[in-house]
Design a protein around this motif. Structure first.
Motif, PDB file in Angstrom:
ATOM      1  N   ILE A  71       0.834  -1.204   0.000  1.00 44.12           N
ATOM      2  CA  ILE A  71       0.000   0.000   0.000  1.00 44.12           C
ATOM      3  C   ILE A  71       0.869   1.254   0.000  1.00 44.12           C
ATOM      4  O   ILE A  71       0.597   2.236  -0.719  1.00 44.12           O
ATOM      5  CB  ILE A  71      -0.947  -0.011   1.214  1.00 44.12           C
ATOM      6  CG1 ILE A  71      -1.972  -1.148   1.083  1.00 44.12           C
ATOM      7  CG2 ILE A  71      -1.664   1.327   1.346  1.00 44.12           C
ATOM      8  CD1 ILE A  71      -2.992  -0.944   0.009  1.00 44.12           C
ATOM      9  N   ASN A  72       1.931   1.241   0.796  1.00 47.71           N
ATOM     10  CA  ASN A  72       2.821   2.407   0.848  1.00 47.71           C
ATOM     11  C   ASN A  72       3.512   2.640  -0.490  1.00 47.71           C
ATOM     12  O   ASN A  72       3.718   3.789  -0.907  1.00 47.71           O
ATOM     13  CB  ASN A  72       3.865   2.215   1.952  1.00 47.71           C
ATOM     14  CG  ASN A  72       3.249   2.233   3.338  1.00 47.71           C
ATOM     15  OD1 ASN A  72       2.192   2.810   3.542  1.00 47.71           O
ATOM     16  ND2 ASN A  72       3.902   1.594   4.282  1.00 47.71           N
ATOM     17  N   GLU A  73       3.881   1.556  -1.180  1.00 47.16           N
ATOM     18  CA  GLU A  73       4.534   1.711  -2.482  1.00 47.16           C
ATOM     19  C   GLU A  73       3.552   2.272  -3.513  1.00 47.16           C
ATOM     20  O   GLU A  73       3.908   3.142  -4.310  1.00 47.16           O
ATOM     21  CB  GLU A  73       5.077   0.357  -2.947  1.00 47.16           C
ATOM     22  CG  GLU A  73       5.912   0.419  -4.218  1.00 47.16           C
ATOM     23  CD  GLU A  73       7.188   1.210  -4.044  1.00 47.16           C
ATOM     24  OE1 GLU A  73       7.738   1.679  -5.055  1.00 47.16           O
ATOM     25  OE2 GLU A  73       7.640   1.368  -2.888  1.00 47.16           O
ATOM     26  N   TYR A  74       2.302   1.791  -3.480  1.00 47.26           N
ATOM     27  CA  TYR A  74       1.283   2.354  -4.363  1.00 47.26           C
ATOM     28  C   TYR A  74       1.110   3.852  -4.082  1.00 47.26           C
ATOM     29  O   TYR A  74       1.059   4.672  -5.006  1.00 47.26           O
ATOM     30  CB  TYR A  74      -0.059   1.645  -4.152  1.00 47.26           C
ATOM     31  CG  TYR A  74      -0.123   0.228  -4.676  1.00 47.26           C
ATOM     32  CD1 TYR A  74       0.659  -0.180  -5.739  1.00 47.26           C
ATOM     33  CD2 TYR A  74      -0.976  -0.711  -4.103  1.00 47.26           C
ATOM     34  CE1 TYR A  74       0.601  -1.468  -6.220  1.00 47.26           C
ATOM     35  CE2 TYR A  74      -1.042  -2.010  -4.577  1.00 47.26           C
ATOM     36  CZ  TYR A  74      -0.252  -2.387  -5.630  1.00 47.26           C
ATOM     37  OH  TYR A  74      -0.318  -3.661  -6.113  1.00 47.26           O
ATOM     38  N   SER A  75       1.015   4.203  -2.813  1.00 40.50           N
ATOM     39  CA  SER A  75       0.807   5.611  -2.450  1.00 40.50           C
ATOM     40  C   SER A  75       1.994   6.455  -2.885  1.00 40.50           C
ATOM     41  O   SER A  75       1.822   7.588  -3.363  1.00 40.50           O
ATOM     42  CB  SER A  75       0.613   5.729  -0.930  1.00 40.50           C
ATOM     43  OG  SER A  75      -0.491   4.973  -0.495  1.00 40.50           O
ATOM     44  N   ARG A  76       3.218   5.923  -2.741  1.00 42.52           N
ATOM     45  CA  ARG A  76       4.405   6.678  -3.134  1.00 42.52           C
ATOM     46  C   ARG A  76       4.397   6.964  -4.640  1.00 42.52           C
ATOM     47  O   ARG A  76       4.714   8.079  -5.071  1.00 42.52           O
ATOM     48  CB  ARG A  76       5.660   5.898  -2.749  1.00 42.52           C
ATOM     49  CG  ARG A  76       6.961   6.665  -2.994  1.00 42.52           C
ATOM     50  CD  ARG A  76       8.167   5.845  -2.599  1.00 42.52           C
ATOM     51  NE  ARG A  76       8.204   5.615  -1.165  1.00 42.52           N
ATOM     52  CZ  ARG A  76       7.985   4.429  -0.591  1.00 42.52           C
ATOM     53  NH1 ARG A  76       7.695   3.372  -1.336  1.00 42.52           N
ATOM     54  NH2 ARG A  76       8.043   4.289   0.711  1.00 42.52           N
ATOM     55  N   LYS A  77       3.997   5.978  -5.442  1.00 41.52           N
ATOM     56  CA  LYS A  77       3.989   6.178  -6.896  1.00 41.52           C
ATOM     57  C   LYS A  77       2.880   7.126  -7.327  1.00 41.52           C
ATOM     58  O   LYS A  77       3.087   7.978  -8.200  1.00 41.52           O
ATOM     59  CB  LYS A  77       3.846   4.832  -7.603  1.00 41.52           C
ATOM     60  CG  LYS A  77       5.078   3.943  -7.455  1.00 41.52           C
ATOM     61  CD  LYS A  77       5.083   2.812  -8.455  1.00 41.52           C
ATOM     62  CE  LYS A  77       6.397   2.049  -8.401  1.00 41.52           C
ATOM     63  NZ  LYS A  77       6.519   1.048  -9.459  1.00 41.52           N
ATOM     64  N   VAL A  78       1.709   6.992  -6.699  1.00 42.22           N
ATOM     65  CA  VAL A  78       0.612   7.897  -7.050  1.00 42.22           C
ATOM     66  C   VAL A  78       0.949   9.322  -6.641  1.00 42.22           C
ATOM     67  O   VAL A  78       0.701  10.283  -7.397  1.00 42.22           O
ATOM     68  CB  VAL A  78      -0.692   7.422  -6.385  1.00 42.22           C
ATOM     69  CG1 VAL A  78      -1.805   8.430  -6.597  1.00 42.22           C
ATOM     70  CG2 VAL A  78      -1.113   6.063  -6.947  1.00 42.22           C
TER      71      VAL A  78
END
Length: 273
Positions: A71-78
């Motif tokens: 989830i954190n990686e998704y948020s970082r990319k978005v």
């Protein structure tokens, strides 16, 4: 680039939900669009990033959501894509370059075919483009990248003096030095905050340790006092029972003595006429 082949975010022993697969597909599409050269009037990427935010919020509320690291990686990319679009809307190249420096690209490739995360590639390309634009503004180059002096020679317009070129180069060095000083200042502030946080953490740890020792000692003393109180209560109960027995016997003896004395007194003393 199919996101299902990527496995960069695949969870061990768990199948990704349909919402997560759609998010990864759209994220791959946005990364491809960000890498490619886009027209200034391109609006789809911004809409796609908005849809990514909505899908990410929905994914966080799902019962079968991925691990927190995913989830954190998704948020970082978005957040990176959103920040990149906001940086592109700035007017000055120096502001764009400064905003680009604060962006954090993703750390994990979205698909297995990527050796380097696409967001990191976009970050490097944006930095190079903004640096080139800054250099063009300061040195006076046209949109094709040719120096303004060469263009003016071709068109017959007198170009700037050599001293102006030196001044432009000096201004470019000054801007770069200013950005470097700003980065160093931010790094020093972050280091100071980290040291302060470490000091406060150590102080809090020491206070908590002392409080734990005091609490342990208090609990130990309370246990000892409870044992002593229990022992003294038993002794007092035994003493009370003994005292009641002796008092009862003493009262019986006194009553009997008074009763016998009254009888003897009545027998011995003559009746009054």
């Amino acid at each position: 680039m199919a996101p299902t082949e990527g496995a960069g975010y695949r969870r061990d022993g768990m199948a990704a939900s349909r919402l997560e697969l759609n998010l990864v597909r759209l994220l791959c599409r946005c990364e491809m669009m960000a890498v490619e050269k886009r027209d200034p009037d391109e609006w789809r990427l911004e809409k796609y990033v908005g849809a990514l935010e909505d899908m990410l919020q929905a994914l966080k509320t799902q019962a079968s959501k991925p691990a927190s690291e995913v989830i954190n990686e998704y948020s970082r990319k978005v957040d990176f894509l959103k920040g990149m679009l906001q940086a592109e809307k700035l007017t000055s190249s120096s502001e764009k370059a400064l905003a680009n420096q604060f962006l954090a690209p993703g750390r994990v490739p979205t698909t297995a075919r990527e050796r380097v995360p696409a967001t990191k590639t976009v970050h490097l390309q944006s930095r190079a483009r903004y640096t080139s634009e800054m250099r063009s503004e300061l040195l006076g180059t046209d949109s094709a990248g040719e120096p303004e002096l060469v263009v003016r020679k071709r068109t017959g317009v007198p170009g700037p003096r050599p001293g102006n070129e030196k001044q432009s180069a000096a201004e470019l060095d000054l801007v770069l030095q200013r950005h470097q000083n700003l980065q160093e200042k931010l790094a020093e502030e972050m280091l100071g905050l980290a040291r302060s946080l470490k000091t406060n953490t150590l102080a809090a740890q020491s206070v908590i340790k002392k409080d734990n020792q005091t609490l342990s000692h208090s609990l130990k003393m309370a246990d000892q006092n409870l044992e002593k109180l229990k022992t003294e209560s038993e002794r007092l109960e035994q003493h009370t029972q003994k005292s009641v027995n002796w008092l009862l016997w003493a009262m019986l003896i006194i009553v009997c003595f008074i009763f016998i004395s009254m009888i003897l007194f009545i027998r011995i003393m003559p009746k009054l006429k």
